[in-house]
Every structure is written in C-alpha cells, then in structure tokens.
Design an enzyme around this catalytic site. Structure first.
Site, PDB file in Angstrom:
ATOM      1  N   SER A  82       0.889  -1.263  -0.076  1.00 59.96           N
ATOM      2  CA  SER A  82      -0.022  -0.039   0.117  1.00 59.96           C
ATOM      3  C   SER A  82       0.601   1.337  -0.005  1.00 59.96           C
ATOM      4  O   SER A  82       0.292   2.431  -0.229  1.00 59.96           O
ATOM      5  CB  SER A  82      -0.870  -0.121   1.198  1.00 59.96           C
ATOM      6  OG  SER A  82      -2.030  -0.918   0.902  1.00 59.96           O
ATOM      7  N   LYS A  85      -0.215   3.393  -2.766  1.00 61.49           N
ATOM      8  CA  LYS A  85      -1.481   4.327  -2.686  1.00 61.49           C
ATOM      9  C   LYS A  85      -0.754   5.839  -2.316  1.00 61.49           C
ATOM     10  O   LYS A  85      -1.209   6.824  -2.883  1.00 61.49           O
ATOM     11  CB  LYS A  85      -2.146   4.081  -1.306  1.00 61.49           C
ATOM     12  CG  LYS A  85      -2.962   2.965  -1.456  1.00 61.49           C
ATOM     13  CD  LYS A  85      -3.780   2.583  -0.157  1.00 61.49           C
ATOM     14  CE  LYS A  85      -4.795   1.585  -0.292  1.00 61.49           C
ATOM     15  NZ  LYS A  85      -4.069   0.158  -0.255  1.00 61.49           N
ATOM     16  N   TYR A 183     -10.375   2.071   6.252  1.00 63.33           N
ATOM     17  CA  TYR A 183      -9.628   1.847   5.019  1.00 63.33           C
ATOM     18  C   TYR A 183     -10.299   0.973   4.056  1.00 63.33           C
ATOM     19  O   TYR A 183     -10.835  -0.122   4.320  1.00 63.33           O
ATOM     20  CB  TYR A 183      -8.371   0.945   5.774  1.00 63.33           C
ATOM     21  CG  TYR A 183      -7.114   0.771   4.955  1.00 63.33           C
ATOM     22  CD1 TYR A 183      -6.135   2.032   5.155  1.00 63.33           C
ATOM     23  CD2 TYR A 183      -6.858   0.196   3.755  1.00 63.33           C
ATOM     24  CE1 TYR A 183      -4.820   1.959   4.530  1.00 63.33           C
ATOM     25  CE2 TYR A 183      -5.620   0.141   3.170  1.00 63.33           C
ATOM     26  CZ  TYR A 183      -4.839   1.046   3.409  1.00 63.33           C
ATOM     27  OH  TYR A 183      -3.695   1.185   2.646  1.00 63.33           O
TER      28      TYR A 183
END
Length: 381
Positions: A82, A85, A183
C-alpha cells in the site's frame, strides 16, 4: 490493515543478527536489535534502510531463503504494497494542481456508468473521500480470503477493476461520505479508474511519468500481470493458520491501484524524501496531503497507541519512545510487510519483513509493534 490483515506467530528462524556495515565485534545497536527481534519473533528476513540527507545505512537480519540460507540483500526488490497508494495520491494531487480534476469532484461524474451500491452513492463520494478513506465504501469480503486454499486458487488471477469495485459496492456503506474513516482498497481502485478517465492513460503510466521517471527510480515499476519479482529478492513466506507451516507465497499476480508496485528500499527512501521535501507537490497540494483525520478502530489504537491520523495517502504517527511524530506509508501483502517513516527534520527509514504469519489478531498486533520498534529505533536515535 494498511492494505491487508497480517499476523506473525512465534517461530524460531536461524540466521538473525546480520548487520550490514556494522563494525565487527561491536555490540548491536538499537536498530540491529530491533531487526533481530523481528527474526526471533518468526520473520525469515529483514532489511532496514536508515537515511539522513547526506548519508544512509543498511541493516539486515535473518535469511532471504530458509532452504538455502542465502543472506538478505541490502537492497533487494520488494512488494511495496500500500505504499503504492502514496504514489497514486501524489499523482492525483499533481493532476488537481494542473486543473485536470478536482479533489472535490464527485466520483460519479467521472464514472457515470459505475453501479450504485447498497447505501453508496458515488454522486456524493468525492475524489478526496477516496484518497482519505472517508468514503464509507468497504471492501469485498470473501469468507475464504486469507486461507491457504484461497491463495493457491487465486494467485494467478488477473484483477479487473470493474469487478473489484462492483463487489465492494455490493456491501452496505459503512457511513455517509465524510462522516467516518475506514480503510478501503476498493476506494483506491476507484481512484485509478478516475485517473484513467481524466487523462486517457493507465494510472501506472501517470505514476511512472510523473514520479518514477523524474526521480530516477529505476528499480520501481508496475508489474502488470507478471507474478514474478526481479532478483535479488527474498522469498516471501506466510503461515495461514496457528501451528501451520511457512508457505512460499513469493509469486502471485497483483496489478491494481491499491498495492501493486514493486520497488526497493533505496527507491522508496528517495520517493518519500522528495515528497515530504516539496519536490513533487506545491505547498498547497502538500498541505492538502498532510491534512489528517483520526483513524477509527480498536486495532489501530492498539498498533499505534500514541495516536495515528490519515491524510491523502499518508499516515501521521505519534512516537512512543521520543517526542513528536513521523509521516508514514506502509503495506501488507502476502509474504511481505513494508513500513516507512520520515521525521520533520528529514531522518528516514524503510523497513521490510519477508514473512507474515496470519494466525491471530494478537500476532498481528505483536508483529506491528516490532515493526514500529524498528522504525522508532531509526528515527528516535
């Protein structure tokens, strides 16, 4: 959490205590001890990169492969998870600065053909909501997800963004947009779809052209549908159930916006240093990224007891062992856990563990605490 649920059981692994660049015969320092503690806990291999503006240091512990005993490479390839991201959010903020899109654009205006979910109105969800995980959109939750059988059945599947989003929209909204925090990987898949609609290009090309190429991150790339990592890399291991064996999960297909980039600790260090140093975003856009909201959920409070907040693709974490806090991006992928941190004065760390043992929530919290120890050892000293 931070992309996937991960946990580690207490397994003995040989080969801890290999510190790259340390003086022979000297007792291990705090970073080395924290890396060794991860291996003692059950992680096969650890690599840590600590940097300041003019210098960097690498520490490794454990082994890259349990069968061969091969040492951990000081800058081996890794699945960034992640941390992807943060790259994506940076690209979106650049597009916003150029007027290509706005953070307050409703997602439904960019993707009018996307189905409306149960209680989820994409006409009310904005790009900012998706980037900050305040959209109320939850992920698709397959009851078999996380099992060894599920991994082996689906490891070669090529993800389809439309299918991912449709599955997530099949779940009820967790809250009205902007009224909570949860999330959502599916939210970032939607962000990727918005990037492609706004620019006419794949999200990974935008990330490459705007961030990877200008910064010279030659070891960072989107793998497409390839399941393989370049060499050198550590073997990724996972224990899927209490008392289970360490299963090799190194190779699998992951191609979506939420966590698919492959990189190295050195490249991630350069990226985060450039991002927080203002080289990628203007002052207004960086301020937008760093405008945070509190995390919600007992697990997050246990992982970061001194407080944690989320901006646009970036966490703000409070220290336990020293004053202040740090900016953080991290990722959990099968057989991989990546944690990064950079303080306001520019000290940075990238830590990577090549094992996850998903046996209980208690183990999840425990491994995260040990990863936190590595980060704080680097940043607080």
């Amino acid at each position: 959490m931070t992309g996937a649920v991960a946990a580690v059981g207490v397994l003995a692994v040989a080969g801890c205590g290999q510190a790259v660049g340390s003086q022979g015969g000297e007792p291990p320092d705090r970073v080395e001890r924290a890396a060794d503690a991860l291996v003692e806990f059950g992680v096969s291999g650890v690599q840590v990169r600590v940097s300041q503006e003019a210098s960097s240091r690498v520490v490794t512990s454990g082994v890259a492969d349990l069968a061969s005993g091969e040492p951990v490479a000081g800058n081996g390839y890794l699945r960034a998870g992640s941390v992807t991201k943060t790259f994506v959010a940076t690209a979106v903020l650049q597009l916003a600065a150029e007027g290509v899109l706005s953070l307050d654009d409703p997602v439904g205006e960019w993707l009018p053909g996307t189905a409306r979910g149960e209680g989820v109105d994409l006409g009310e969800v904005t790009v900012r909501h998706l980037l900050q995980h305040t959209s109320g959109l939850q992920d698709h939750d397959d009851p078999e997800l996380g099992s060894e059988a599920y991994f082996h059945e689906h490891r070669w599947d090529v993800g389809d963004p439309g299918e991912t989003v449709a599955a997530a929209l099949g779940n009820p909204a967790l809250f009205a947009p902007g009224e909570g925090w949860a999330y959502s990987n599916a939210g970032y898949v939607l962000v990727g779809m918005v990037i492609e609609e706004a620019t006419g290009q794949h999200w990974a090309k935008q990330v490459h052209d705007r961030i990877i190429r200008p910064l010279g991150l030659t070891d960072t790339f989107w793998p497409g549908n390839s399941p393989f990592l370049p060499s050198p890399h550590a073997t990724g291991y996972q224990v899927f159930e209490p008392g289970g064996e360490m299963v090799d999960v190194t190779d699998f297909v992951l191609n979506d916006t939420s966590g698919s980039l492959i990189s190295t600790a050195a490249d991630l260090d350069v990226f985060l240093r450039a991002l927080l140093g203002g080289a990628l975003l203007g002052p207004e856009e960086l301020a937008d990224m760093q405008e945070t909201v509190p995390l919600e959920g007992d697990a997050y409070e246990q992982v970061w007891p001194n407080g944690a907040e989320y901006g646009l693709g970036l966490f703000r974490i409070g220290f336990e062992s020293c004053e202040g806090g740090y900016w953080h991006s991290g990722g959990d992928i099968e057989g991989a856990m990546t944690r990064t941190g950079i303080t306001d004065d520019g000290t940075g760390v990238v830590a990577f563990a090549s094992t996850q043992v998903r046996d209980s929530m208690e183990s999840l919290i425990a491994q995260n605490h040990r990863m936190n120890d590595v980060v704080e050892a680097a940043l607080c000293d």
